[in-house]
Design an enzyme around this catalytic site. Structure first.
Site, PDB file in Angstrom:
ATOM      1  CB  SER A 180      -0.958   0.004   1.192  1.00  0.00           C
ATOM      2  OG  SER A 180      -0.269  -0.217   2.403  1.00  0.00           O
ATOM      3  CG  HIS A 208      -3.611  -0.825  -2.501  1.00  0.00           C
ATOM      4  ND1 HIS A 208      -4.143   0.434  -2.341  1.00  0.00           N
ATOM      5  CD2 HIS A 208      -3.281  -1.253  -1.255  1.00  0.00           C
ATOM      6  CE1 HIS A 208      -4.120   0.758  -1.054  1.00  0.00           C
ATOM      7  NE2 HIS A 208      -3.609  -0.253  -0.376  1.00  0.00           N
ATOM      8  CE  LYS A 239      -7.627   1.192   0.574  1.00  0.00           C
ATOM      9  NZ  LYS A 239      -7.003   0.250   1.478  1.00  0.00           N
TER      10      LYS A 239
HETATM   11  C1  LIG Z   1      -7.062   0.129   2.947  1.00  0.00           C
HETATM   12  C2  LIG Z   1      -6.511  -1.203   3.290  1.00  0.00           C
HETATM   13  C3  LIG Z   1      -7.178  -2.075   4.145  1.00  0.00           C
HETATM   14  C4  LIG Z   1      -8.371  -1.636   4.949  1.00  0.00           C
HETATM   15  O1  LIG Z   1      -9.523  -1.665   4.206  1.00  0.00           O
HETATM   16  P1  LIG Z   1     -10.752  -0.753   4.659  1.00  0.00           P
HETATM   17  O2  LIG Z   1     -11.872  -1.237   3.843  1.00  0.00           O
HETATM   18  O3  LIG Z   1     -10.348   0.652   4.386  1.00  0.00           O
HETATM   19  O4  LIG Z   1     -10.953  -1.019   6.134  1.00  0.00           O
HETATM   20  C5  LIG Z   1      -6.699  -3.350   4.280  1.00  0.00           C
HETATM   21  N1  LIG Z   1      -5.571  -3.746   3.661  1.00  0.00           N
HETATM   22  C6  LIG Z   1      -4.872  -2.921   2.860  1.00  0.00           C
HETATM   23  C7  LIG Z   1      -3.645  -3.421   2.201  1.00  0.00           C
HETATM   24  C8  LIG Z   1      -5.315  -1.627   2.655  1.00  0.00           C
HETATM   25  O5  LIG Z   1      -4.613  -0.794   1.897  1.00  0.00           O
END
Ligand SMILES: *Cc1c(COP(=O)(O)O)cnc(C)c1O
Length: 386
Positions: A180, A208, A239
């Site tokens: 990330s 991602h 995302k």
């Molecule tokens: C954003 C993220 C999460 C968390 O997900 P949410 O739906 O925002 O709680 C989990 N793992 C990774 C790698 C992330 O980037």
């Protein structure tokens, strides 16, 4: 009488002097990548809305339709009465899209990971975890009470040695698929070979990659052609999918077990059915609007070309996450502030989110950006670096 808050105030002051106090700007309006914050219009490079779907008319319309049909609250946990036919259809469609037997929808990625990992491993088992894994994977591993082996980032030799040395009953490798804060991809094919050799499972967090990588945006596992009953595929839907939530997919037996055991699934109120309707529309758009991924790919190339002459390290990344490593916390903050003065918002990411000495601007691109937006960013970065 001692002041009960003095210790907290002291610790907050320490964070402030280390440039580690975080602020939450209140966004007043959104139009694609253009936001209004504190009365100022800014061009944002900080969103994970990689395909620009969070304001897509088909998704907004699905929310309205879903609210009219189901109301705005699920009223109970999924195993009581909170699971709707919309959730049921979404899980079926996610499983089909990612090529797995079954999928289970969670309210968020954080909640998914702290439920999935402890449902799969416990005392007497072992977890093998990449040093740069996302915080919620780390927390899930801690909650599981399994023995933990942290291996250096993407180091297959170290991972193989740790697996070889383990006599645990069950072994689980846990990794971000796309990291990330760096945007690089884990060597999942080689990791799956290690799983076969050492009788282990592989859990990947594709927060991602889902929607962005792979044929039709099916994610990083599809991109690398991995398919195995040992694979626990997890991805988030806040995302690229543009809304909220997460899911785990894999062999029906694994998913059934997770549903029976994941405490963060069982003991949480279900997400409103209207969100499930939004996500069904999102999967359809992800599949059908391939131009969004093509446009994003062109923007990534354009940015990388533009940053080649900057003094900051720009590590290899073919994903939407494009970090510019600055180093010190104060310097990274100063760069972010200087960009903001130029109407551009790219977040400074500091420890503990990234290792000490690697504070960075985490630029994220989206199909909502235009080529002119990227050119504006590059010009501002050159100006600030000078
Ligand atoms: C954003 C993220 C999460 C968390 O997900 P949410 O739906 O925002 O709680 C989990 N793992 C990774 C790698 C992330 O980037």
């Amino acid at each position: 009488m001692t002041d009960p808050l003095a210790a907290f105030e002291h610790d907050l002051a320490q964070l402030a002097s280390a440039h580690l106090i975080r602020k939450r700007p209140a966004v007043e309006a959104v139009e694609g990548a253009h936001l209004r914050v504190a009365g100022q219009n800014v061009l944002a490079f900080c969103s994970n809305d990689y395909l620009g779907l969070s304001q897509h008319p088909a998704l907004v319309e699905a929310a309205q339709r879903g609210a009219a049909k189901y109301g705005v609250g699920a009223g109970a946990s999924p195993l009581v009465s909170g699971h709707s036919d919309a959730h049921e259809a979404l899980e079926r469609e996610l499983a089909e899209f990612t090529g797995h037997q079954r999928a289970l929808y969670f309210g968020s990625g954080y909640v998914a990971n702290i439920g999935i990992i402890p449902s799969l491993v416990g005392r007497g088992d072992a977890v093998f975890s990449d040093a740069l894994n996302h915080a919620c994977l780390i927390d899930g591993v801690r909650l599981s009470r399994a023995e933990t082996h942290v291996y250096p980032h993407n180091d297959l030799a170290a991972l193989a040695r740790a697996l070889e040395g383990s006599t645990a009953r069950r072994k689980l490798i846990v990794t971000d698929a796309v990291f990330s804060m760096d945007g690089d991809v884990a060597p999942l094919r080689e990791m799956m070979v290690l799983c076969e050799r050492h009788d282990a499972f592989l859990m990947i967090d594709d927060a991602h990659g889902f929607g962005v990588l792979g044929p039709d945006g099916r994610g990083t596992a599809a991109h690398l052609g991995i398919d195995s009953p040992r694979l626990v595929y997890m991805a988030t839907l806040g995302k690229a999918a543009g809304s909220a939530g997460a899911f785990v997919a894999g062999h029906a037996t694994l998913v059934e077990w997770i549903m029976q055991r994941a405490r963060s699934y069982i003991f949480a109120t279900a997400t409103p059915a209207l969100v499930a309707e939004v996500l069904r529309a999102s999967v359809k758009v992800i599949r059908e609007e391939g131009w969004r991924r093509e446009h994003l790919t062109r923007l990534i190339a354009r940015l990388r070309e533009g940053t080649a002459s900057l003094p900051w390290e720009h590590p290899e990344s073919f994903t939407a996450i494009q970090p510019l490593i600055i180093g010190g916390n104060a310097e990274a903050l100063a760069a972010m502030t200087a960009l903001r003065e130029r109407g551009i918002w790219a977040p400074a990411i500091r420890p503990p989110t990234v290792p000490d000495g690697t504070a960075r601007l985490r630029v994220s691109l989206s199909a909502a950006h235009s080529e002119a937006d990227v050119d504006r960013l590059v010009a501002a970065l050159r100006d600030v670096a000078r």
